[in-house]
Design an enzyme around this catalytic site. Structure first.
Site, PDB file in Angstrom:
ATOM      1  N   ALA A   1      59.800  28.710  25.169  1.00  0.00           N
ATOM      2  CA  ALA A   1      58.346  28.499  24.485  1.00  0.00           C
ATOM      3  C   ALA A   1      57.470  29.191  25.321  1.00  0.00           C
ATOM      4  O   ALA A   1      56.558  29.825  24.446  1.00  0.00           O
ATOM      5  CB  ALA A   1      58.144  26.819  24.608  1.00  0.00           C
TER       6      ALA A   1
ATOM      7  N   ASP B   1      67.021  36.725  28.902  1.00  0.00           N
ATOM      8  CA  ASP B   1      67.254  34.834  28.722  1.00  0.00           C
ATOM      9  C   ASP B   1      68.847  34.913  28.440  1.00  0.00           C
ATOM     10  O   ASP B   1      69.340  35.619  27.260  1.00  0.00           O
ATOM     11  CB  ASP B   1      66.367  34.545  27.722  1.00  0.00           C
ATOM     12  CG  ASP B   1      66.268  32.951  27.769  1.00  0.00           C
ATOM     13  OD1 ASP B   1      67.589  32.444  27.939  1.00  0.00           O
ATOM     14  OD2 ASP B   1      65.404  32.377  27.597  1.00  0.00           O
TER      15      ASP B   1
ATOM     16  N   ARG C   1      58.514  24.728  18.648  1.00  0.00           N
ATOM     17  CA  ARG C   1      57.581  25.244  19.524  1.00  0.00           C
ATOM     18  C   ARG C   1      57.542  26.726  20.294  1.00  0.00           C
ATOM     19  O   ARG C   1      56.879  27.239  20.821  1.00  0.00           O
ATOM     20  CB  ARG C   1      57.572  24.240  20.835  1.00  0.00           C
ATOM     21  CG  ARG C   1      59.012  24.340  21.683  1.00  0.00           C
ATOM     22  CD  ARG C   1      59.037  23.233  22.543  1.00  0.00           C
ATOM     23  NE  ARG C   1      60.393  23.455  23.515  1.00  0.00           N
ATOM     24  CZ  ARG C   1      61.529  22.974  23.027  1.00  0.00           C
ATOM     25  NH1 ARG C   1      61.542  22.765  21.465  1.00  0.00           N
ATOM     26  NH2 ARG C   1      62.332  23.309  23.724  1.00  0.00           N
TER      27      ARG C   1
ATOM     28  N   LYS D   1      67.998  34.651  22.375  1.00  0.00           N
ATOM     29  CA  LYS D   1      66.799  34.368  22.353  1.00  0.00           C
ATOM     30  C   LYS D   1      66.010  35.437  22.848  1.00  0.00           C
ATOM     31  O   LYS D   1      64.900  35.876  21.983  1.00  0.00           O
ATOM     32  CB  LYS D   1      66.316  33.141  23.529  1.00  0.00           C
ATOM     33  CG  LYS D   1      66.530  31.904  22.922  1.00  0.00           C
ATOM     34  CD  LYS D   1      65.979  30.631  23.974  1.00  0.00           C
ATOM     35  CE  LYS D   1      66.192  29.413  23.546  1.00  0.00           C
ATOM     36  NZ  LYS D   1      65.510  28.508  24.494  1.00  0.00           N
TER      37      LYS D   1
ATOM     38  N   ASP E   1      62.791  27.338  33.358  1.00  0.00           N
ATOM     39  CA  ASP E   1      62.802  25.922  33.377  1.00  0.00           C
ATOM     40  C   ASP E   1      63.569  25.118  34.070  1.00  0.00           C
ATOM     41  O   ASP E   1      64.013  24.070  34.351  1.00  0.00           O
ATOM     42  CB  ASP E   1      63.345  25.571  31.681  1.00  0.00           C
ATOM     43  CG  ASP E   1      64.844  25.949  31.756  1.00  0.00           C
ATOM     44  OD1 ASP E   1      65.333  26.489  32.789  1.00  0.00           O
ATOM     45  OD2 ASP E   1      65.499  25.953  30.538  1.00  0.00           O
ATOM     46  N   ASN E   2      63.615  25.939  35.445  1.00  0.00           N
ATOM     47  CA  ASN E   2      64.442  25.187  36.476  1.00  0.00           C
ATOM     48  C   ASN E   2      63.842  25.962  37.832  1.00  0.00           C
ATOM     49  O   ASN E   2      63.443  26.876  37.807  1.00  0.00           O
ATOM     50  CB  ASN E   2      65.776  25.073  36.447  1.00  0.00           C
ATOM     51  CG  ASN E   2      66.470  26.370  36.495  1.00  0.00           C
ATOM     52  OD1 ASN E   2      66.622  26.977  37.650  1.00  0.00           O
ATOM     53  ND2 ASN E   2      66.343  26.987  35.477  1.00  0.00           N
TER      54      ASN E   2
ATOM     55  N   CYS F   1      72.853   1.317  46.269  1.00  0.00           N
ATOM     56  CA  CYS F   1      73.411   0.025  45.761  1.00  0.00           C
ATOM     57  C   CYS F   1      72.540  -0.666  44.626  1.00  0.00           C
ATOM     58  O   CYS F   1      72.988  -1.261  43.835  1.00  0.00           O
ATOM     59  CB  CYS F   1      73.278  -1.251  47.038  1.00  0.00           C
ATOM     60  SG  CYS F   1      71.819  -1.320  47.495  1.00  0.00           S
TER      61      CYS F   1
END
Length: 860
Positions: free
Chosen positions: A489, A515, A526, A539, A587-588, A643
């Site tokens: 995007a 990419d 988008r 992409k 994106d990371n 837990c």
């Protein structure tokens, strides 16, 4: 805008689209709970515009932000966009992608060469043709579900045609005409939302008028906070105390609702109650609970989002009395008022001279400053105290005049995103709109005003940019060697901007984009450079080709490699040394940190940014001047104890964390462990004997189970496995938990074990008539089949046959065990504990594996 940077918490996302879509669908379900009240208020008899089917695969990310009810409101809206230069086409593009019902374009003016500075859908062949008609077909391609049409420009006095629209957006509209349009829209019943916006070089204005009584149903779009009640007093006012897990964000005077309160059950009536004296973990109710039942335990308190009504005023009234401006730069507190005068004076200058101030003409700048003084005095006199006469900064005003004829693609993109968002707010009533003026400037981008000779038009597509920065600056841009990392995007927007600005369009320029991802359907809502027939393709390749279509001079190299240590043979020292600037569209966080590290090593400027729904972050890294991206980190996100997640969850986040953990175990970790054994049984067994601890024992148990009892060879066996897992998760484990800790259990100090925030669980028996139960079985069966490479039969999507297959499994009667230890220590990091006999258990499990190893192909 004033933007809060939050990276690890907000923007770290893996690129797996299916996983993201699953998360977003869960977010959508949560939003719908909040929107149910909104829908009842706005549509009590159910006669709202017919709900339109929403393509969830296409709009999954948008649905996660807005929810279905809001999306349906947007999908019934008809928006008029007047003025189709750079800003207008950005607004129209964003609205079409968002999925409104229809967008009508209005601009009969002929395309000029200078329009190509920011209007990315114009080509040289369009020069002389009507602007609206020249870009309508391209806009229609973005979303076939939205009707894009062209309307002729009416006479200056005509306004009645506006009644056909829900929202009217005007760009490049003279002030007098804008006042007439807005006056009609404001008085219309129901009111028509009106937005006026313009970009003039490095300066921009936005004005909104959504009518005299506009209701905002949700001012911020955030999930309402939920507190866990620990006590409620029988008094007036009642004191409510919550568990000290998370600070309350309630404000005095706000409304809350209670549910699941035991004892004082009268509070569970759903009635909103007002709070006061809010502290970090307590508050008082404006209510006397003396005569109510005594509080026993439990209960949740949720903030109630109240609708907010805004009384907008017409543009004609607001010019002399603009009210409070929306601030975006707190270092320029006086700038909005100055720009209010400047934009008003610019309208007057154009009215007197028939054109904008000419670049490099000091006489035009002087005339403009004189008009500013006249307007300043006039507005102050007309306002009768509402608008104080301003101390005019003539240097800023001269810069304003000097660049006002400029047309910059980055400014159009930024302001176009804001205006489109305002239009969507007008359609939906979600998020607080601009009330009513917003002024923005990026004067800092202009290091120095170019000489009169340097900023004269050349007849090229870059004249709108040359008018601001000059020809020498333009030549520098054309020779840049830039690197865009990511073509999603943000990457699509960056490639468009670089192409329109002429970056890397010269003889020695080079733009590289990489990419390793391919296009999926959810990208199309988008990532505007992609189309339906591009799904499955690279992409970077598709986006690069689309950017070159916008500017054929762009020198572009599309790559399909991930930027990481493993690809340093591709992105080697020579590659990095030749770069002038790096632009992240990732994106990371892991990838961002790696690119940042390389930029630091090679001393390259880095532009960093990220988005999440309506939020964003941005950072400019200049070697030797600013800190780098990796120099600061957000504090680690608070995580629930192990837990809590596995045995005592008390909010949806815990449930999501548990679900993800189990998902990864079944489809990733356990198969990987089995494959490790199948690849080299001897080495695996030797390593297991060396470790021989509780974790190794648990891993071996999973491997034995996958190759033995739980091995599937047909899809029917996958369904049976899914049924068995359902019983284990939702009946057996819960029953064992309740057996170990009954509802009346006490802690070692005698207090109730099931006190807040713990919630006493209820075991669930499988019911094939329950859609949620069948959805679990179907999804788990398909995943299991994929793990074992079992072909899916045609009947896997048949509800009846799935029910029959699920019912064929006979659930054995559960027998609780007294020797089961359930972890309750919040500090424990593992559910598995080591014991002295782990070695013998591991040896026994390895013996069980020997006859099973050859029964399954490797890499199952």
């Amino acid at each position: 805008m004033a933007i809060k940077r939050s990276r690890e918490e907000k923007y770290e996302r893996e690129s797996n689209e299916e996983e993201l879509n699953t998360f977003h669908k869960k977010r959508i379900a949560a939003l719908e709970v909040n929107q149910a009240g909104d829908q009842k208020r706005n549509d009590p008899d159910g006669t709202m515009a017919t709900a339109m089917a929403i393509d969830e695969d296409l709009h999954s990310r948008q649905l996660a932000v807005y929810g279905r009810d809001t999306m349906r409101k947007m999908a019934s809206a008809h928006v008029l966009v007047s003025g189709l230069r750079g800003l207008g086409v950005e607004i129209a593009k964003n609205l079409v992608l968002a999925g409104v019902r229809a967008v009508t374009l209005m601009d009969d003016s002929p395309v000029e060469a200078a329009d190509l500075s920011s209007q990315f859908y114009f080509k040289d062949s369009d020069i002389g043709e009507p602007r609206a008609r020249s870009c309508a077909a391209k806009l229609q391609e973005l979303n076939p579900a939205v009707k894009v049409s062209v309307a002729p420009s009416p006479s200056a006095e005509e306004c009645t045609f506006l009644s056909a629209y829900n929202v009217v957006v005007c760009t490049d509209c003279p002030l007098d005409r804008a006042k007439a349009y807005d006056s009609f829209c404001h008085a219309h019943q129901p009111p028509i939302a009106f937005i006026r916006a313009d970009t003039r070089g490095l300066f921009a204005q936005v004005f909104c008028d959504f009518g005299p009584d506009f209701v905002v149903n949700d001012v911020d779009g955030e999930e309402p906070q939920v507190g866990i009640v620990s006590s409620i007093s029988n008094s007036g006012p009642a004191l409510v105390t919550c568990v000290e897990e998370e600070r309350l964000e309630f404000q005095d005077g706000e409304l809350v609702q209670f549910r699941e309160v035991e004892g004082m059950s009268e509070l569970n009536d759903g009635k909103p109650r007002r709070v006061k004296n809010v502290k970090a973990y307590s508050f008082e109710l404006e209510e006397d609970t003396t005569n109510l039942k005594k509080y026993i335990s439990g209960g949740l308190v949720t903030k109630v989002k109240e609708p907010k009504t805004l009384s907008f005023r017409p543009l004609a009234d607001c010019m002399a009395d603009p009210g409070d401006f929306l601030l975006c730069d707190f270092a320029k507190l006086e700038r909005p008022a100055l720009l209010h005068v400047a934009f008003s004076a610019l309208d007057e200058f154009v009215k007197r001279n028939g054109a904008m101030p000419r670049p490099g003409k000091t006489s035009d700048q002087d005339d403009f400053v004189k008009i500013c003084h006249e307007v300043n005095a006039s507005l102050s006199q007309q306002s009768k105290g509402g608008f104080q006469k301003q101390e005019l900064d003539e240097e800023v005003l001269k810069v304003f005049a000097a660049v006002s004829s400029g047309d910059l693609s980055p400014m159009a993109t930024f302001v176009g995103g804001i205006v489109a968002q305002e239009a969507l707010k007008a359609c939906s009533g979600k998020f607080h709109p601009i009330f009513q003026f917003f002024y923005f400037d990026s004067a800092e981008s202009l290091m120095e005003v170019p000489s009169p000779e340097d900023c004269q038009p050349t007849g090229s597509r870059y004249d709108g940019q040359i008018a601001v920065f000059g020809q020498k600056f333009q030549q520098k841009l054309e020779q840049l060697n830039a690197f865009v990392v990511g073509a999603g995007a943000l990457g699509c927007e960056f490639l468009k901007l670089l192409a329109m600005m002429g970056v890397s369009c010269g003889k020695d320029g080079q733009l590289s984009v990489t990419d390793d991802d391919t296009i999926e359907k959810s990208n199309l809502s988008r990532q505007f450079l992609f189309r339906q027939n591009d799904i499955g393709r690279s992409k970077s390749e598709v986006a690069g080709r689309a950017a070159q279509g916008m500017n054929p001079a762009l020198k572009l190299n599309s790559l399909q490699n991930r930027v990481c240590p493993e690809t340093e043979d591709v992105f080697n020292d020579s590659f990095w040394e030749g770069l002038d600037v790096v632009i992240n569209a990732l994106d990371n966080v892991k990838a961002r940190l790696y690119v940042d590290m390389r930029c630091v090593y090679f001393a390259k400027p880095l532009l960093e940014s990220g988005t999440l729904g309506p939020k964003c972050n941005t950072q400019v890294v200049v070697p030797g001047l600013t800190e780098n991206y990796g120099a600061s980190r957000d504090p680690p996100e608070k995580q629930a104890p192990m837990c809590t997640i596995h045995s005592f969850p008390h909010n949806i986040d815990h449930c999501l964390a548990w679900a993800r953990s189990e998902f990864e175990g079944h489809v990733e970790k356990n198969p990987a462990e089995v494959n490790a054994y199948l690849d080299d049984p001897n080495a695996y067994s030797s390593n297991a004997l060396k470790q021989a601890d509780g974790q190794t024992k648990e891993q071996l148990e999973q491997v034995v189970d996958a190759l033995g009892k739980s091995k599937c060879q047909t899809f029917s066996e996958c369904v049976v496995w899914a049924r068995r897992v359902f019983d284990e998760y939702f009946y057996n484990r819960v029953s064992q938990l309740v057996y170990t800790f009954p509802e009346d259990a006490k802690t070692s100090n005698g207090s109730p074990f099931w006190s807040p925030p713990k919630r006493f669980p209820r075991a669930i028996k499988f019911d094939c008539k329950d859609p949620a139960h069948m959805m679990f079985v179907r999804s788990a069966s398909i995943l299991r089949a994929q793990v074992y490479r079992i072909q899916l039969p045609d009947w896997c999507s048949d509800e009846q046959q799935l029910q029959q297959a699920a019912d064929s499994y006979k659930t054995p009667e559960f027998q609780p065990r007294s020797d089961v230890k359930i972890e309750t220590d919040p500090k424990a990091t593992s559910r598995v504990s080591s014991s002295l006999d782990d070695s013998s258990v591991v040896e026994n499990l390895l013996k069980q594996l020997e006859p099973l190893g050859g029964e399954l192909d490797a890499k199952f």
